[in-house]
Design a protein around this motif. Sequence first.
Motif, mmCIF file in Angstrom:
data_model
loop_
_atom_site.group_PDB
_atom_site.id
_atom_site.type_symbol
_atom_site.label_atom_id
_atom_site.label_comp_id
_atom_site.label_asym_id
_atom_site.label_seq_id
_atom_site.Cartn_x
_atom_site.Cartn_y
_atom_site.Cartn_z
ATOM 1 N N ARG A 99 -41.848 18.858 -15.302
ATOM 2 C CA ARG A 99 -41.988 18.176 -14.019
ATOM 3 C C ARG A 99 -40.703 17.478 -13.604
ATOM 4 N NH1 ARG A 99 -45.930 13.381 -14.199
ATOM 5 N NH2 ARG A 99 -44.019 12.326 -14.837
ATOM 6 N N GLU A 100 -40.034 16.875 -14.547
ATOM 7 C CA GLU A 100 -38.843 16.095 -14.231
ATOM 8 C C GLU A 100 -37.550 16.887 -14.417
ATOM 9 O OE1 GLU A 100 -38.952 12.361 -16.279
ATOM 10 O OE2 GLU A 100 -40.893 11.788 -15.404
ATOM 11 N N GLU A 101 -37.703 18.170 -14.760
ATOM 12 C CA GLU A 101 -36.541 19.059 -14.947
ATOM 13 C C GLU A 101 -35.543 18.444 -15.927
ATOM 14 O OE1 GLU A 101 -35.056 19.815 -11.018
ATOM 15 O OE2 GLU A 101 -36.608 21.300 -10.603
ATOM 16 N N ARG A 102 -36.078 18.102 -17.079
ATOM 17 C CA ARG A 102 -35.273 17.475 -18.108
ATOM 18 C C ARG A 102 -35.565 18.153 -19.442
ATOM 19 N NH1 ARG A 102 -37.801 12.121 -20.569
ATOM 20 N NH2 ARG A 102 -37.466 13.383 -22.421
ATOM 21 N N SER A 103 -34.864 17.726 -20.480
ATOM 22 C CA SER A 103 -35.121 18.232 -21.824
ATOM 23 C C SER A 103 -34.999 17.063 -22.799
ATOM 24 C CB SER A 103 -34.119 19.336 -22.192
ATOM 25 O OG SER A 103 -32.795 18.825 -22.183
ATOM 26 N N GLY A 104 -35.358 17.307 -24.027
ATOM 27 C CA GLY A 104 -35.249 16.258 -25.023
ATOM 28 C C GLY A 104 -36.588 15.678 -25.410
ATOM 29 N N SER A 105 -36.543 14.698 -26.285
ATOM 30 C CA SER A 105 -37.755 14.116 -26.848
ATOM 31 C C SER A 105 -38.378 13.092 -25.906
ATOM 32 C CB SER A 105 -37.435 13.457 -28.185
ATOM 33 O OG SER A 105 -38.563 12.801 -28.708
#
Length: 230
Positions: free
Chosen positions: A92-98
């Motif tokens: 949804r937020e177009e991000r990656s990571g934990s």
Amino acid sequence: MPRSARIVLPHTPHHIVQRGHNRQAVFTSDDDYNYYLENLTVFKQEFGCGIYAYCLMTNHVHLIVDPGRSPGSLALLMKRVAGRQTRYINKREERSGSLWEGRYKSSIISAQEYLPACCRYIELNPLRAGMVTDPAQYQWSSYGAKVYGRRDTVVDLPQFYLSLGDTEQERQTAYKKYVFGTVPEHEIKLIREAVQRGQLTGTDRFRGEIEKKLGIRLSNKKQGRPGRKK
């Protein structure tokens, strides 16, 4: 330094706390909360776990989970629910990571001595945080199911709750009275420290029983019984 092995017991409640990465918000909309609860329902059924209490706060979650007959079900449940929530938010937020802060924390609860107190501790979190003046006002916890009979597919009512009365109304009234009774400060401290340190939530006698059953030594600060129910 290798992580210490997590001890999980079958047919035993465990207090679980999992926080957002760097204590950042995990839930920012009703959809976020609902998605987490939907997956919690799906996977508790798939892995045969029981959920006796829960409270989803903005940047962390509290759960009381009974893994059922397979201790490994607890880790599987947490992995699947956390993983789905991470993918959902990242997409949804177009991000990656934990999304989450490392491993979740857990504490084995003595059901006979501390399960009611742990349920109360979890369901009073929004009140202690100043978010509401009545825990019933908070939508994202198991309190409403126990006191007002709110339909909640996540919650499995524990035996101590079912023994509070012969009718649903009697149980709801008795549990509400218990939750709003005097909560000893040492009870809050004990529960909080036990889960943060990965120790047992129970008395020395309970620890001795677990040590005998597992054949190992467990470290715990001296603990007493919770305050008498009011």
